[in-house]
Design an enzyme around this catalytic site. Structure first.
Site, PDB file in Angstrom:
ATOM      1  N   GLU A 261       0.829  -1.203   0.000  1.00 42.07           N
ATOM      2  CA  GLU A 261       0.000   0.000   0.000  1.00 42.07           C
ATOM      3  C   GLU A 261       0.867   1.258   0.000  1.00 42.07           C
ATOM      4  O   GLU A 261       0.552   2.240  -0.653  1.00 42.07           O
ATOM      5  CB  GLU A 261      -0.917   0.009   1.239  1.00 42.07           C
ATOM      6  CG  GLU A 261      -1.911  -1.123   1.264  1.00 42.07           C
ATOM      7  CD  GLU A 261      -2.932  -1.057   0.148  1.00 42.07           C
ATOM      8  OE1 GLU A 261      -2.551  -1.290  -1.008  1.00 42.07           O
ATOM      9  OE2 GLU A 261      -4.107  -0.786   0.425  1.00 42.07           O
TER      10      GLU A 261
ATOM     11  N   THR B 215      -5.962   6.691  -5.341  1.00 46.36           N
ATOM     12  CA  THR B 215      -5.998   6.828  -3.877  1.00 46.36           C
ATOM     13  C   THR B 215      -5.133   8.000  -3.414  1.00 46.36           C
ATOM     14  O   THR B 215      -5.527   8.771  -2.536  1.00 46.36           O
ATOM     15  CB  THR B 215      -5.530   5.519  -3.210  1.00 46.36           C
ATOM     16  OG1 THR B 215      -6.442   4.495  -3.605  1.00 46.36           O
ATOM     17  CG2 THR B 215      -5.504   5.613  -1.702  1.00 46.36           C
TER      18      THR B 215
HETATM   19  N1  HSE Z   1      -8.383   4.250   3.895  1.00 46.70           N
HETATM   20  C1  HSE Z   1      -7.888   4.388   2.557  1.00 46.70           C
HETATM   21  C2  HSE Z   1      -8.344   5.729   2.015  1.00 46.70           C
HETATM   22  C3  HSE Z   1      -8.413   3.281   1.700  1.00 46.70           C
HETATM   23  O1  HSE Z   1      -9.524   6.029   2.176  1.00 46.70           O
HETATM   24  O2  HSE Z   1      -7.540   6.481   1.457  1.00 46.70           O
HETATM   25  C4  HSE Z   1      -7.966   3.358   0.276  1.00 46.70           C
HETATM   26  O3  HSE Z   1      -8.589   2.310  -0.441  1.00 46.70           O
END
Ligand code: HSE
Length: 315
Positions: free
Chosen positions: A131, A184
């Site tokens: 990530e 993201t």
């Molecule tokens: N918690 C993360 C965000 C998840 O909302 O940026 C990304 O899939």
């Protein structure tokens, strides 16, 4: 006898669950990614991708699945090497935890080939590095449920502490993926750097209520507590037709509806498959009518198992 090859499935996830930004997530039954890994005599990693998406990095230095596999090989230094293929089934930039599913499938596959495999939970620290590579942030709210299944609470990041919420498997999730891409990293850049005490109080009330709702199977409470005062107000603007689609889901019988992960997918929750199909159809119709955007729909119960080995050869 050692394992010679494995095929692993890791599921899509709905992260945040509305109010639980970076701390809550659940695993879906479908879609998901697959990783095939074979031992080979020479140490090192060779990597390839099977996907219809030409935007996906297939380079061993760029793809998250290869990255996390390499981290594990660097740390455990097995006497053998690994030939890995990622079967990329999930859309990228979708809000379904696509990079997380690839990373999780990879770490579970590498682990299965090790002489002394780690416990599933011990693989989290490798999966979050995927990530970090994908979005610059090592959030765990996708990788944790993809790996462990069920609903997960990331209680702390330093140190990483993930708690599995003993969720009742009565919920039906409707996830609608509109065919637009939201990265993201960009969706994170939009977020406020600070929130007022009043907003924080609202948010932690909802997160706590959501946790209680998930553990007790109280769907009215879950629906109410999806309310997100921090990310949704700004991220909703990245999703064409967001407010109309949310209203359509609620009108069709959803207990609650919000953005899945960083979007653009949206999810709704209900307790019956029939209502779920009706909600999905209403959301798709509204995306098309209001924003002229086509969608895929996934209707799924909570995946209680998380990533799993689907095939294995010993020898
Ligand atoms: N918690 C993360 C965000 C998840 O909302 O940026 C990304 O899939």
């Amino acid at each position: 006898m050692n394992r010679r090859s494995v095929k692993v499935f890791a599921p899509a996830t709905v992260a945040n669950l509305g109010s639980g930004f970076d701390v809550l997530g659940i695993a879906l039954e479908t879609p998901g990614d697959y990783v095939l890994a074979h031992r080979q005599p020479q140490p090192g990693l060779s990597f390839s991708v099977r996907s219809n998406n030409s935007d996906l990095p297939s380079n061993v230095n760029e793809n998250v699945a290869a990255h996390v596999a390499q981290l594990m090989l660097n740390e455990f230094k097995p006497s053998f090497g690994i030939r890995m293929t990622l079967q990329k089934k999930m859309p990228i930039g979708s809000g379904l935890g696509s990079s997380a599913a690839s990373s999780v499938a990879s770490v579970v596959a590498v682990n299965a080939l090790l002489v002394r495999p780690l416990k599933k939970k011990e693989l989290l620290r490798f999966a979050v590095e995927g990530e970090r590579k994908a979005s610059g942030s090592p959030h765990a709210d996708n990788v944790a449920p993809s790996l462990l299944g069920g609903a997960c609470l990331v209680r702390s990041y330093e140190p990483l502490d993930v708690i599995s919420i003993p969720v009742k498997n009565t919920l039906v999730w409707v996830v609608v993926h509109p065919h637009v891409v939201v990265r993201t990293e960009e969706a994170r850049d939009l977020l406020p750097k600070a929130v007022s005490l009043q907003t924080a109080i609202r948010q932690w009330g909802n997160i706590s209520g959501l946790t209680v709702g998930l553990a007790s199977g109280n769907i009215e409470l879950i629906g109410k507590c999806l309310e997100d005062a921090i990310a949704e107000p700004v991220r909703g603007n990245l999703i064409p037709g967001f407010r109309d689609v949310k209203q359509a889901a609620l009108d069709a019988g959803a207990f609650g509806c919000s953005i899945s992960g960083s979007g653009p997918s949206m999810f709704a929750v209900t307790s019956s498959s029939t209502t779920a199909k009706r909600i999905g159809a209403a959301m798709v119709k509204t995306f098309l009518r209001v924003a002229n955007v086509k969608c895929d729909v996934f209707v799924s119960r909570t995946n209680m198992e998380g990533a799993r080995i689907v095939r294995m050869q010993r020898g």
